[in-house]
Design a protein around this motif. Structure first.
Motif, PDB file in Angstrom:
ATOM      1  N   HIS A  57     -13.159 -54.672  29.182  1.00 23.38           N
ATOM      2  CA  HIS A  57     -13.344 -55.998  28.586  1.00 23.38           C
ATOM      3  C   HIS A  57     -13.796 -55.883  27.131  1.00 23.38           C
ATOM      4  CE1 HIS A  57     -12.523 -58.632  31.911  1.00 23.38           C
ATOM      5  NE2 HIS A  57     -13.441 -58.083  32.699  1.00 23.38           N
ATOM      6  N   ALA A  58     -14.780 -55.035  26.884  1.00 20.74           N
ATOM      7  CA  ALA A  58     -15.309 -54.897  25.525  1.00 20.74           C
ATOM      8  C   ALA A  58     -14.231 -54.403  24.567  1.00 20.74           C
ATOM      9  CB  ALA A  58     -16.497 -53.937  25.528  1.00 20.74           C
ATOM     10  N   TYR A  59     -13.459 -53.438  25.019  1.00 23.44           N
ATOM     11  CA  TYR A  59     -12.398 -52.893  24.175  1.00 23.44           C
ATOM     12  C   TYR A  59     -11.352 -53.968  23.867  1.00 23.44           C
ATOM     13  CZ  TYR A  59      -8.633 -49.880  22.535  1.00 23.44           C
ATOM     14  OH  TYR A  59      -7.641 -49.303  21.779  1.00 23.44           O
ATOM     15  N   THR A 117     -18.716 -44.160  24.527  1.00 21.44           N
ATOM     16  CA  THR A 117     -18.294 -43.100  25.452  1.00 21.44           C
ATOM     17  C   THR A 117     -16.881 -42.626  25.151  1.00 21.44           C
ATOM     18  OG1 THR A 117     -17.526 -44.742  27.068  1.00 21.44           O
ATOM     19  CG2 THR A 117     -19.776 -43.906  27.323  1.00 21.44           C
ATOM     20  N   MET A 118     -16.070 -43.488  24.535  1.00 21.98           N
ATOM     21  CA  MET A 118     -14.707 -43.066  24.192  1.00 21.98           C
ATOM     22  C   MET A 118     -14.675 -42.243  22.912  1.00 21.98           C
ATOM     23  SD  MET A 118     -12.359 -46.355  25.198  1.00 21.98           S
ATOM     24  CE  MET A 118     -13.311 -47.505  24.213  1.00 21.98           C
ATOM     25  N   GLU A 119     -15.820 -42.151  22.245  1.00 26.83           N
ATOM     26  CA  GLU A 119     -15.888 -41.373  21.009  1.00 26.83           C
ATOM     27  C   GLU A 119     -16.703 -40.096  21.189  1.00 26.83           C
ATOM     28  OE1 GLU A 119     -17.722 -44.134  18.422  1.00 26.83           O
ATOM     29  OE2 GLU A 119     -16.071 -45.595  18.498  1.00 26.83           O
ATOM     30  N   GLY A 120     -17.323 -39.941  22.375  1.00 24.75           N
ATOM     31  CA  GLY A 120     -18.201 -38.804  22.607  1.00 24.75           C
ATOM     32  C   GLY A 120     -17.513 -37.682  23.355  1.00 24.75           C
ATOM     33  N   PRO A 121     -18.318 -36.752  23.884  1.00 23.86           N
ATOM     34  CA  PRO A 121     -17.775 -35.567  24.552  1.00 23.86           C
ATOM     35  C   PRO A 121     -17.169 -35.855  25.922  1.00 23.86           C
ATOM     36  CG  PRO A 121     -20.173 -35.593  24.699  1.00 23.86           C
ATOM     37  CD  PRO A 121     -19.799 -36.716  23.789  1.00 23.86           C
TER      38      PRO A 121
END
Length: 592
Positions: A314-316, A207-211
């Motif tokens: 957390h994942a990041y 989601t941090m790489e999408g629109p």
């Protein structure tokens, strides 16, 4: 058998000396496998710098020279057992802000050092030792506890109660959860996670790489102040309503300690943004020697339901940690279900208490470091009219330091006030021993006051005491002259204004007495005795409603105030002769 070490323990008790130990401390921190970031020099020095109560660092070394091989940070506390006196406690350094505490040691010297620390602790004056947030499985902790035998001490685990989460989970706060991290993120995804969790994490990171307008930032020197404020604001909104006192404690201490952690390179603070609005943030402490990330404080916008900001954060952070060589991700205290989706493991961190068998301080003395705080408490007790506990406290201070001038002055004033109370309330028993009769004797006390005033006419305490003693001799006008002098020396003394009110009652100037009590209350709003005495004067003036309100205020401030309770009861009984001559008074409270 291993080599026996002759350990010497020094005591560090000021920040300047602590700063001088940084290199030595950092060296031990690097090599101690049981260390953690809450034992780092940065954390501990910042914590102690923000404390108002006394603290010590016990520092151990072999013999009298050479570098230190172990450090034991502790804090000192003071409590009051009503009717028995003050006592001291010892608390682990960092409690109760740090989730873990401990003793920092060069492992080669650990057993000898902690034994020396325990022996030194036994030379201090305390009644209770609080070993909070320790790992009881540690051999060094076991060695430490063994130095407090059951014949002399009472030791027991203090079990934290189970907590109920917002999701109705039963949470054990003693369970600390962490994840061991592999060498690369793909291995983490496939070795640690179930299929569904793996899919969710991949979706969150995409989601941090999408629109969708999501982005992650890291605090740097130009943004740390703003980013920390953002995190704390999110945390307050998420958790603040649960316990406002705890909220303020966490926020205030975070503002004190975390900036220092950032400046030392030990804080990673990512913030997740959506359309320019922060929706999640985390303060992650970096324990580089043990390659650990500690998720110390995190928060999210709970109104965001579709993007899983907490999971994304957390994942990041885990991915960032793996890329930067970290091998442990510590999720902190509490066995929440969501913490285990990362393939986590847990351990137990406990609280343990060691108490003296007598319940009193070792050596029957107060700790010298705590004397200033005891004196402050004594003054508050005196102002509230608790002369018995104030006197006990004075005696305790003087037993530790007979030359403590402030305690001597306080003791004389307390005894003078108790003398007045006993003279006007003969039914009240005294617990003053025969050894104190020379001090209590009013004639001798008056003589001492006059000698002191002759040597130093500006001695407020002596002039104030003299006015009380003159009132006891029924010399009300002379007493009024002396209290006038006392107020010239210290016009903002609530105690002196209250004394003036008592003197005016003796000459039946009840209106004037009310004015003086009001002045005392204005200077010290918690002055329960002034409220009670004002009630007496108002009763004599026939202003019964105001008298009742004044008694009620005194009781609200001091619920066990027997004299105010009795006066209120007398008012309800519509007693007619409420205020007889001073020598017959049975309800005029102590003059403070």
């Amino acid at each position: 058998m291993g080599r026996a070490f002759d350990m010497h323990v020094d005591v560090i008790e000021n920040l300047e000396d602590l700063r001088g130990l940084q290199d030595n401390w950092d060296r031990i921190y690097e090599i101690d496998p049981e260390a953690h970031c809450f034992l780092s020099w940065t954390w501990m020095s910042s914590w102690f710098a923000s404390r108002s109560l006394p603290w010590l660092v016990l520092a151990a070394r072999e013999g009298d020279g050479g570098a230190y091989v172990a450090f034991f940070p502790i804090q000192l506390g003071t409590g009051l057992d009503r009717g028995k006196g003050f006592y001291n406690t010892i608390v682990m350094g960092g409690s109760y802000f740090a989730p873990c505490t401990g003793i920092l040691c060069d492992p080669a010297y650990a057993d000898a050092a902690v034994s020396a620390f325990a022996d030194h602790i036994r030379t201090l004056h305390w009644s209770s030792l609080h070993l909070d947030d320790i790992d009881r499985s540690s051999l060094r902790i076991e060695s430490f506890l063994a130095r407090f035998p059951p014949a002399d001490f009472v030791g027991d685990r203090i079990k934290r109660p189970v907590q109920i989460s917002d999701a109705a989970e039963r949470i054990d706060p003693e369970i600390h959860v962490h994840v061991t991290l592999p060498a690369d993120f793909d291995s983490f995804l496939f070795e640690k996670l179930h299929r569904r969790t793996r899919r969710n994490i991949r979706r969150c990171l995409r989601t941090m790489e999408g629109p969708v307008a999501l982005r992650m930032t890291h605090a740097d020197a130009t943004t740390i102040e703003k980013d920390l404020a953002t995190l704390l604001s999110l945390w307050e909104k998420q958790w603040g309503s649960h316990n406002t006192g705890y909220m303020r404690y966490i926020l205030d201490n975070s503002r004190s300690v975390l900036p220092d952690c950032f400046r030392s390179g030990d804080l990673f603070l990512p913030v997740l943004w959506q359309d320019g609005i922060a929706i999640a943030a985390s303060a992650v402490l970096l324990d580089r020697p043990r390659k650990s990330l500690i998720c110390f404080l995190s928060a999210r916008d709970v109104s965001i339901r579709d993007l899983s900001p907490g999971l994304t954060l957390h994942a990041y952070t885990i991915r960032w940690g793996i890329e930067n060589g970290f091998r442990i991700y510590d999720l902190g205290a509490g066995d929440y279900e969501h913490k285990y989706i990362f393939g986590s493991v847990s351990r137990r961190i406990e609280r343990y208490r060691i108490d003296t068998r007598t319940g009193r301080n070792l050596g029957e003395r107060l700790d010298a470091h705590c004397i200033p705080f005891v004196l402050t408490r004594i003054k508050n007790l005196y102002a509230a009219g608790d002369l018995a506990d104030a006197e006990i406290g004075c005696r305790q201070v003087l037993a530790s330091d007979p030359e403590q001038g402030e305690a001597v002055s306080l003791y004389r004033e307390v005894v003078a006030s108790r003398t007045l109370w006993q003279a006007i309330s003969p039914d009240v028993a005294t617990d003053i021993s025969s050894d104190d009769q020379a001090v209590v004797d009013r004639a001798e006390a008056e003589k001492q006051c006059r000698v002191t005033i002759a040597e130093n006419p500006g001695d407020f305490d002596a002039v104030h005491r003299l006015s009380i003693l003159l009132l006891l001799r029924h010399e009300a006008r002379e007493a009024e002259a002396e209290i006038g002098r006392a107020l010239e020396l210290r016009p903002d003394s609530a105690a002196a204004h209250c004394t003036y009110g008592n003197i005016l009652i003796a000459v039946r100037d009840f209106e004037g007495a009310v004015v003086r009590y009001d002045r005392a209350i204005a200077l010290e709003p918690s002055h329960s005795i002034a409220y009670n005495n004002k009630g007496n004067a108002l009763r004599r003036l026939g202003r019964t409603d105001e008298a009742l309100a004044s008694y009620e205020k005194a009781i609200a401030i001091r619920p066990n105030y027997e004299q105010a309770i009795a006066n209120r009861a007398a008012l309800f009984d519509e007693e007619t002769d409420m205020l007889p001559a001073v020598i017959q008074l049975s309800r005029l409270p102590p003059n403070v």
